[in-house]
Design a protein around this motif. Structure first.
Motif, PDB file in Angstrom:
ATOM      1  N   VAL A  35       0.815  -1.225   0.000  1.00  0.00           N
ATOM      2  CA  VAL A  35       0.000   0.000   0.000  1.00  0.00           C
ATOM      3  C   VAL A  35       0.847   1.273   0.000  1.00  0.00           C
ATOM      4  O   VAL A  35       0.307   2.371  -0.054  1.00  0.00           O
ATOM      5  N   SER A  36       2.178   1.142   0.054  1.00  0.00           N
ATOM      6  CA  SER A  36       3.043   2.309   0.269  1.00  0.00           C
ATOM      7  C   SER A  36       2.935   3.352  -0.839  1.00  0.00           C
ATOM      8  O   SER A  36       3.208   4.537  -0.608  1.00  0.00           O
ATOM      9  N   ASP A  37       2.539   2.933  -2.043  1.00  0.00           N
ATOM     10  CA  ASP A  37       2.436   3.878  -3.152  1.00  0.00           C
ATOM     11  C   ASP A  37       1.091   4.602  -3.206  1.00  0.00           C
ATOM     12  O   ASP A  37       0.926   5.580  -3.944  1.00  0.00           O
ATOM     13  N   LEU A  38       0.126   4.144  -2.422  1.00  0.00           N
ATOM     14  CA  LEU A  38      -1.235   4.650  -2.567  1.00  0.00           C
ATOM     15  C   LEU A  38      -1.455   6.079  -2.071  1.00  0.00           C
ATOM     16  O   LEU A  38      -2.226   6.823  -2.686  1.00  0.00           O
ATOM     17  N   PRO A  39      -0.827   6.498  -0.954  1.00  0.00           N
ATOM     18  CA  PRO A  39      -1.057   7.884  -0.509  1.00  0.00           C
ATOM     19  C   PRO A  39      -0.728   8.922  -1.571  1.00  0.00           C
ATOM     20  O   PRO A  39      -1.403   9.952  -1.671  1.00  0.00           O
ATOM     21  N   ASP A  40       0.302   8.678  -2.368  1.00  0.00           N
ATOM     22  CA  ASP A  40       0.648   9.635  -3.415  1.00  0.00           C
ATOM     23  C   ASP A  40      -0.235   9.481  -4.652  1.00  0.00           C
ATOM     24  O   ASP A  40      -0.525  10.461  -5.335  1.00  0.00           O
TER      25      ASP A  40
END
Length: 258
Positions: A85-90
């Motif tokens: 999920v690390s790419d989702l906030p951006d």
């Protein structure tokens, strides 16, 4: 700083979250505001236009299936409990007045309830935001702490319960506090909202009996007017921002002293 905000429906927690995010931004902090309430109003409260076009993360079935390997419709199918999920906030945040916003939608029983791909996905995403991101993270929750799994509790600097003058709101505050105590969340504070008199302040302070009150937000018709006009709740409302800034300062002092 990681802050969770809860309280009875209608007490003004979303207004507080929006104003607190604005105050932190004006202090030079990078802020992510997370709408984790099933009734998603934070975008509108921040003054975002075309809010009906925003799709909550919880409704992105293709994304959830891609990351977990299943959806709740595929009953009995194995799925990833810790998806990437690390790419989702951006990728899935939008920006308003310097504030990043993510709309999660419904998060089901984060502490250990619904065992479905959507729930696992949202829990992992919220955990990443609280544990891994270096921005100020402010989470607008429904009246409870179901969003916060035990693993994320240690990273939450404060749970702020918004309370308005009235027995139902105060009763809800104690229910939220009990749930927070049960999962080991110790830094619990309150903010009085819609306060129109000294008697209102006394009612809230006496009613909460032991829950530290960070400050009070005055009742204001401007907040309703901003909603009608489709403006941010803090637009042209210096009093709201000033009161919330004082609350922020008090919160930072409490955290430093704890």
């Amino acid at each position: 700083m990681k802050i969770a905000v809860s309280g009875k429906g209608g007490v003004g927690k979303t207004t507080f979250v929006a104003a607190l995010a604005k105050v932190f931004t004006e202090c030079g902090k990078r802020v992510i505001a997370i709408d984790a309430d099933p009734v998603s109003n934070l975008a509108a409260t921040l003054g975002v236009k075309n809010v009906t076009e925003i799709i909550p993360i919880s409704q992105m079935k293709d994304l959830i299936k891609e990351r977990t390997g299943a959806t709740s419709e595929e009953y009995g199918k194995f799925f990833q409990l810790n998806p990437t999920v690390s790419d989702l906030p951006d990728k899935f945040s939008l920006e308003q007045d310097g504030i990043k916003l993510m709309v999660l939608g419904a998060v089901k029983r984060g502490g250990g309830g619904c065992a479905c791909p959507e729930s696992a996905f949202l829990r992992t995403l919220l955990s990443h935001l609280i544990l891994q991101r270096d921005e100020v993270v402010i989470v607008d929750m429904e009246a409870g702490v179901e969003h916060l799994g035990r693993a994320t509790v240690r990273a939450v600097n404060a749970l702020i319960i918004i309370v308005e003058p009235g027995s139902k709101s105060i009763q809800t505050a104690f229910q939220v506090k009990k749930l927070a105590d049960d999962i080991g969340l110790k830094s619990i504070y309150a903010v009085g909202n819609k306060v129109a008199s000294k008697e209102h302040k006394v009612l809230i302070e006496k009613g909460l009996n032991g829950v530290p009150v960070l400050g009070f937000i005055s009742y204001s018709d401007r907040i309703l007017e901003s909603d009608i006009d489709g403006r941010a709740a803090f637009a042209e409302n210096k009093q709201l921002l000033s009161e919330v800034e004082q609350i922020k300062d008090k919160l930072e002092d409490c955290i430093k002293g704890s």
